[in-house]
Each structure stands twice: as C-alpha cells, then as structure tokens.
Design a protein around this motif. Structure first.
Motif, short mmCIF file in Angstrom:
data_model
loop_
_atom_site.label_atom_id
_atom_site.label_comp_id
_atom_site.label_asym_id
_atom_site.label_seq_id
_atom_site.Cartn_x
_atom_site.Cartn_y
_atom_site.Cartn_z
N ASN A 89 0.81 -1.22 0.00
CA ASN A 89 0.00 0.00 0.00
C ASN A 89 0.84 1.28 0.00
O ASN A 89 0.31 2.37 -0.12
N LYS A 90 2.17 1.15 0.15
CA LYS A 90 3.04 2.32 0.16
C LYS A 90 3.91 2.41 -1.09
O LYS A 90 4.72 3.33 -1.21
N ARG A 91 3.80 1.45 -1.99
CA ARG A 91 4.64 1.45 -3.18
C ARG A 91 4.30 2.61 -4.12
O ARG A 91 5.15 3.09 -4.87
N ALA A 92 3.06 3.05 -4.09
CA ALA A 92 2.66 4.16 -4.97
C ALA A 92 3.35 5.46 -4.58
O ALA A 92 3.44 6.38 -5.41
N ASP A 93 3.85 5.57 -3.35
CA ASP A 93 4.53 6.78 -2.91
C ASP A 93 6.01 6.77 -3.24
O ASP A 93 6.70 7.79 -3.04
N CYS A 94 6.54 5.66 -3.71
CA CYS A 94 7.97 5.55 -4.03
C CYS A 94 8.26 6.28 -5.36
O CYS A 94 7.41 6.37 -6.24
N THR A 95 9.49 6.74 -5.47
CA THR A 95 9.92 7.43 -6.68
C THR A 95 11.26 6.87 -7.14
O THR A 95 12.02 6.29 -6.35
N LEU A 96 11.56 7.08 -8.42
CA LEU A 96 12.82 6.66 -9.00
C LEU A 96 13.53 7.87 -9.60
O LEU A 96 12.88 8.84 -10.01
N SER A 97 14.85 7.79 -9.65
CA SER A 97 15.66 8.85 -10.25
C SER A 97 16.01 8.48 -11.69
O SER A 97 15.71 7.38 -12.17
N LEU A 98 16.68 9.41 -12.37
CA LEU A 98 17.08 9.13 -13.74
C LEU A 98 18.13 8.02 -13.81
O LEU A 98 18.18 7.25 -14.77
N LYS A 99 18.98 7.94 -12.79
CA LYS A 99 19.96 6.85 -12.74
C LYS A 99 19.27 5.49 -12.63
O LYS A 99 19.70 4.51 -13.24
N ASP A 100 18.18 5.46 -11.86
CA ASP A 100 17.43 4.20 -11.76
C ASP A 100 16.80 3.82 -13.10
O ASP A 100 16.75 2.64 -13.45
N ILE A 101 16.34 4.82 -13.85
CA ILE A 101 15.75 4.52 -15.16
C ILE A 101 16.82 4.02 -16.13
O ILE A 101 16.57 3.11 -16.94
N LYS A 102 18.02 4.60 -16.05
CA LYS A 102 19.11 4.10 -16.91
C LYS A 102 19.46 2.65 -16.56
O LYS A 102 19.71 1.83 -17.45
N TRP A 103 19.48 2.36 -15.27
CA TRP A 103 19.76 0.98 -14.87
C TRP A 103 18.65 0.05 -15.34
O TRP A 103 18.92 -1.07 -15.79
N LEU A 104 17.43 0.51 -15.28
CA LEU A 104 16.30 -0.30 -15.72
C LEU A 104 16.37 -0.55 -17.23
O LEU A 104 16.01 -1.63 -17.70
N LYS A 105 16.85 0.43 -17.98
CA LYS A 105 17.01 0.24 -19.43
C LYS A 105 18.05 -0.85 -19.71
O LYS A 105 17.85 -1.72 -20.58
N THR A 106 19.17 -0.81 -18.97
CA THR A 106 20.19 -1.85 -19.13
C THR A 106 19.63 -3.22 -18.72
O THR A 106 19.91 -4.24 -19.37
#
Length: 222
Positions: A46-63
């Motif tokens: 119920n608290k996952r919707a409040d989490c955020t990611l940074s641009l570095k996390d998005i780059k890691w997710l792309k890899t």
C-alpha cells in the motif's frame, strides 16, 4: 516572494502501477540493484505508490531490460514509462512578512492612483487647472527647497563653529588641527541628522499627498 536554493536538485519519477508490478515481478534483490528499486520491492504494497525513481534508476532499468530481452519477449522502456509523472526540483519559497506585504500593497495602490490622476488630468475639467500648474505654485516649491538647503548649510556651519570656537573658549592653547577636527566632527554629526530628518519629511509628504489632497471641484453654474 523570496526564493531559496533548491535542496534536492534531482528529477524524480512518480511510478505507475504497471511499472511497479513489472519491477516487483521481474527485478531480483541483487547487489547491483539501485537503492530506490530495492526500497520499492521491500516496502509494503500500500506504500509502493509513494515511491519514486531517479534518472539513474531509469538508466539501470534500461540496461536491465536489454539484458533480459535475450530469447524472451522484448519489453520496451517507453511502454513502462507511459503515464509516469515527472517531478522537477522545486525551490523552497519563503512567505513574505505580512507587514511588509501590506506596506508594498499600499505603496503600489498609491503609485497607481498617482499614475491614474496624471493620465486623466488633461481630460478632467475639475482637475485641468490645478494649483500645481501655475507659476506661483512652482516658485513656492522652489523657494521651499532653497530654504531647506539654506537651513541645512547654516546649521552645519553653526555646528562647525561650535566645535571650532567652543573648545578654544573653554580651554586656551589648543592646537589648531585639533580644533579643526572637533569642528568637522560636530558638523558631520549635525549634517547626518539633518539629512535623515529631511529625507523622512520628504518621504512622508510624498506618501500622504494623494490621500490628503482631494480633487478640487468647481461650483456648478447654471
């Protein structure tokens, strides 16, 4: 309002349920996993919707998607990021002091009133021939300023004379340089005081003029 420096300069992404489900289902808790993604996986549902990611996390997710696509159905990053809310860094805004805000509004209203009166003066018959347009009024204003300057000069000169001659009459045999120093100090103190009170008086007259001087009305003639 005064703006302070940005405390957190990083761009954050508010996740959609689709991206949250993908990360929780496919990403494993390994050493190279970024901290924000680990936090997302380990926090309560119920608290996952409040989490955020940074641009570095998005780059890691792309890899991560590139590595996981070998032999499997390819998942595009832009499909996962569809609907994601980008949160830009915002500076902290400090509210103004209420007294200062009221003072600014009052000065702005007075300035707008002066501008309006000056703009409509030529088309308003009741104010077209005000006393400030006459030569006598202008000469009176100039004489008032000249008197203020003359009074200032005389007062400063009197202060210098008091410091220069007063110590000589009080104590005989005083050096001329010391007498000049005392006279200049006295004159400087008086000059600063005169400038302060003169500026304060001019400021009060300037602020109160629109409110204290009503529009002149000429009597109606039948």
């Amino acid at each position: 309002m005064p703006v302070e420096t940005i405390e957190d300069p990083y761009v954050k992404l508010k996740l959609t349920q689709k991206l949250i489900d993908f990360i929780v289902k496919n990403v494993k808790n390994e050493k190279n996993v970024p901290h924000n993604i680990k936090t997302l996986k380990n926090c309560a549902q119920n608290k996952r919707a409040d989490c955020t990611l940074s641009l570095k996390d998005i780059k890691w997710l792309k890899t991560f998607l590139t590595e996981q696509s070998n032999g499997k159905k390819k998942v595009n990053l832009h499909e996962l990021l569809e609907g994601v809310d980008v949160q830009l860094p915002q500076p902290k805004i400090t509210p103004r002091n209420p007294d200062l805000e009221a003072r600014i509004k009052k000065l702005r209203a007075q300035q707008n009133n002066r501008d309006y009166r000056a703009m409509t003066k030529s088309v308003d018959n009741t104010r077209k021939y005000l006393p400030d347009d006459s030569l006598a009024y202008q000469m009176k204003a100039i004489n008032k300023q000249l008197i203020a300057v003359f009074t200032f000069v005389v007062t400063v000169a009197a202060g210098f004379a008091f410091g220069f001659w007063g110590i000589f009459w009080e104590t005989e045999g005083v050096d001329l340089g010391f007498r000049l120093l005392i006279g200049i100090i006295c004159a400087l103190i008086i000059a600063l005081a005169e400038i302060y009170f003169l500026a304060k008086s001019l400021s009060e007259d300037y602020d109160e003029l629109p409110a204290s001087q009503p529009l002149s009305k000429r009597p109606h003639q039948d």
